[in-house]
Design an enzyme around this catalytic site. Sequence first.
Site, PDB file in Angstrom:
ATOM      1  N   ASP B  25       0.874  -1.158   0.000  1.00 30.11           N
ATOM      2  CA  ASP B  25       0.000   0.000   0.000  1.00 30.11           C
ATOM      3  C   ASP B  25       0.919   1.218   0.000  1.00 30.11           C
ATOM      4  O   ASP B  25       1.490   1.568   1.030  1.00 30.11           O
ATOM      5  CB  ASP B  25      -0.888  -0.042   1.256  1.00 30.11           C
ATOM      6  CG  ASP B  25      -1.726   1.221   1.426  1.00 30.11           C
ATOM      7  OD1 ASP B  25      -1.692   2.085   0.530  1.00 30.11           O
ATOM      8  OD2 ASP B  25      -2.417   1.335   2.456  1.00 30.11           O
ATOM      9  N   LYS B  86       3.225  11.161  -3.443  1.00 32.15           N
ATOM     10  CA  LYS B  86       2.227  10.494  -4.283  1.00 32.15           C
ATOM     11  C   LYS B  86       1.364  11.506  -5.043  1.00 32.15           C
ATOM     12  O   LYS B  86       0.921  11.239  -6.157  1.00 32.15           O
ATOM     13  CB  LYS B  86       1.349   9.627  -3.368  1.00 32.15           C
ATOM     14  CG  LYS B  86       0.347   8.756  -4.064  1.00 32.15           C
ATOM     15  CD  LYS B  86      -0.288   7.839  -3.042  1.00 32.15           C
ATOM     16  CE  LYS B  86      -1.479   7.110  -3.585  1.00 32.15           C
ATOM     17  NZ  LYS B  86      -2.074   6.237  -2.562  1.00 32.15           N
ATOM     18  N   GLU B 183      -7.145   0.815  -4.733  1.00 29.43           N
ATOM     19  CA  GLU B 183      -7.192   0.720  -3.269  1.00 29.43           C
ATOM     20  C   GLU B 183      -8.546   0.237  -2.731  1.00 29.43           C
ATOM     21  O   GLU B 183      -8.583  -0.672  -1.902  1.00 29.43           O
ATOM     22  CB  GLU B 183      -6.812   2.067  -2.636  1.00 29.43           C
ATOM     23  CG  GLU B 183      -5.314   2.337  -2.736  1.00 29.43           C
ATOM     24  CD  GLU B 183      -4.947   3.804  -2.582  1.00 29.43           C
ATOM     25  OE1 GLU B 183      -5.818   4.599  -2.209  1.00 29.43           O
ATOM     26  OE2 GLU B 183      -3.781   4.141  -2.845  1.00 29.43           O
ATOM     27  N   ASP B 205     -12.923   5.757   2.809  1.00 27.49           N
ATOM     28  CA  ASP B 205     -11.503   5.796   3.187  1.00 27.49           C
ATOM     29  C   ASP B 205     -11.155   7.167   3.744  1.00 27.49           C
ATOM     30  O   ASP B 205     -10.962   8.127   2.996  1.00 27.49           O
ATOM     31  CB  ASP B 205     -10.667   5.461   1.939  1.00 27.49           C
ATOM     32  CG  ASP B 205      -9.168   5.434   2.228  1.00 27.49           C
ATOM     33  OD1 ASP B 205      -8.761   5.860   3.332  1.00 27.49           O
ATOM     34  OD2 ASP B 205      -8.412   4.993   1.356  1.00 27.49           O
TER      35      ASP B 205
END
Lengths: 107, 620
Positions: B25, B86, B183, B205
Amino acid sequence: MGISVSDSAAQRARTFLENRGAGIGLRLGVKTTGCSGLAYVLEFVDEMNEDDQVFEDKGIKVIIDGKSLVYLDGTHLDFTKEGLNEGFQFTNPNANGECGCGESFNV
Amino acid sequence: MALLQIAEPGQSAVPHQRKLAVGIDLGTTNSLVATVRSGATTTLPDDIGQHILPSVVHYTSQGAVVGEEAKKQASQDPANTISSVKRFLGRSTTDIKAKYPNLPYQFTESDSPVMQVVSGEVNPVQVSAEILKVLKLRAESTLGDELKGAVVTVPAYFDDSQRQGTKDAATLAGLNVLRLLNEPTAAAIAYGLDSGQEGIIAVYDLGGGTFDISILRLSKGVFEVLSTGGDSALGGDDFDAVLVDYIRQQTQLTGDLSKNLHRTLLDLAKEAKETLSHESVANLSFEDDNKQSHKVLITINHFEKLIAPLVKNTLRACRRALKDAELSKQDILEVVMVGGSTRVPYVCQQVGEFFETSPLTSIDPDKVVAIGAAIQADILAGNKPDSDMLLLDVLPLSLGIETMGGLSEKVIPRNTTIPIAKAQEFTTFKDGQTAMMVHVVQGERELVQDCRSLAKFTLRGIPPMAAGAAHIRVTFQVDADGLLNVSAMEKSTGVQAQIQVKPSYGLEDHQIADMLKASMQNAEQDMQARMLKEQQVEAARVHETLQAALNADAAALLSADEKQAIETGLTELQELAKGSDKEAIKAGIEKVDKLSQVFAERRMDQSIRKAFSGQSVEQI
């Protein structure tokens, strides 16, 4: 003789079996392969075969086929840690030599 | 003696050929690595027992430091400490600067983002690779051997270039990428939803700094992302911030705080948040800069009141995502909770009330994505008996190429499961054409100008032939990660050209939704436009061939009047083709056709005469 299991190996095996949600025990075995002749097999067991023998130690069923038993009789199964790595370890009185990595052995 | 793991029945590996695979992850704030051992999936800790690796890289003149150590440097040496990299993957420097104007990093003058650090220049792919290297090393020392491969997760809304960036980073870190996995899909897999009932799944999330909601549909083992939404600047850190404000308000600490006191208050806020996850009151005490001690009591009711507006914002995004997917709350089968902030009971309760179902929370929300990725990696590496499932994704938008007249010819329609390869044959438009431009477009609209341009390349070396005689095979290949490879080959000579699509800018998810919507709303108009374009292309083709024939044979076969008539017809057609009346163009084409009929017959006769002249009947 037969097969013995250490406390830590029994506890881990139980956890793994519970996690998996299925399986009657652990299969120990040998197969002819590897750099030094024979290699250990360690698997979950869902179904038993005809020539299987069952040993029970500390509540864990250890299942071995007749042919493998010749090479494994007296083996002690342990669960150990080496640095970050951890896993099952065979102490086999029948083994005479191991290859450098210890994944295979001969008698 | 090697340490063994328990294998599935019949799946024991030959020594030295164990198929070790991990799930990674690669998060904005934190990263994790997980693997399946003896049938159990666990995240792997480092040598001091920490599972979570902060996604922070600190560059020194000696090299890179990753994780907790790097994070500590963030305030001292911000220019050399890169966090949340990211966000930069697959983005252009202009995009990044526009979106995050206050970054402490030194970007060099170039279109692709390159940051100047003490040890040299680094790009986002390299920074991400540093994080992945640490996780790879951790996995290899834990598993005692080299990795066969890894599944790396990416947000569902990541576009091709962001996915390619992630893949490049993994390759640079020496990882063999088995697959990139969305994800939310990974989280659903961790809960075993892939083998359960088919239906709609919502993945909520709420991380430290970002919030994502994804609506997935599971059917026949395929997870399709129906819609995504969220807020890239809303997370648990905001919970901490409102708590700090509250503490200051209670203790009447106004004005600017010292850095130290601010840090103390933030730590206290985090502590209070955790306490209030299982108790009803949190007692805090601290000393301010003047050594004056303060005591603050926060009840759970108060805490909930403070964070209620933030949680409401997330629910608003959920509502929007449902609307985008054209679904209602009742359609949702399961809700999966991901991200550390979903540990706050109030969040769970509100989400549960909103979706009218109790959310899945049994797996550690920080680890659930890595765990799902590891399960997938284990299957892809071949450690499962009958490859229980091979998880597939679908293309969100159709892929095609531009044909004459600016029309989009779809080669792979949207919602096709990937990986897939499809080929289609195209031909040349002009006599003696030796090159062909392949323009790859994405979208549902009929005209290229309304689709998104992905890439262009030219196939050269086509042998000169009459228009329409060449066979050019264009192959579209989309791999399991959604990356597109287009190749074109002329069949008689085998000359070929190809391109891998790495678009320079990305599509946001709502843009995909907009593009889909536009294609529905404009369907009629698009169809009309397509038919008009087709007539225009046909008119141009007629003009082209007839003009060539006139240049070659008019002098010999036509009288001046006849030639004049055809030319007038052609000029009229050319004028008509500029307009937008497709019926008129069609009529014009028919008229020219009629006018040139005699000419065509004479040309036919002439070529037959040529073929036969000098040959006796016997020879024929």
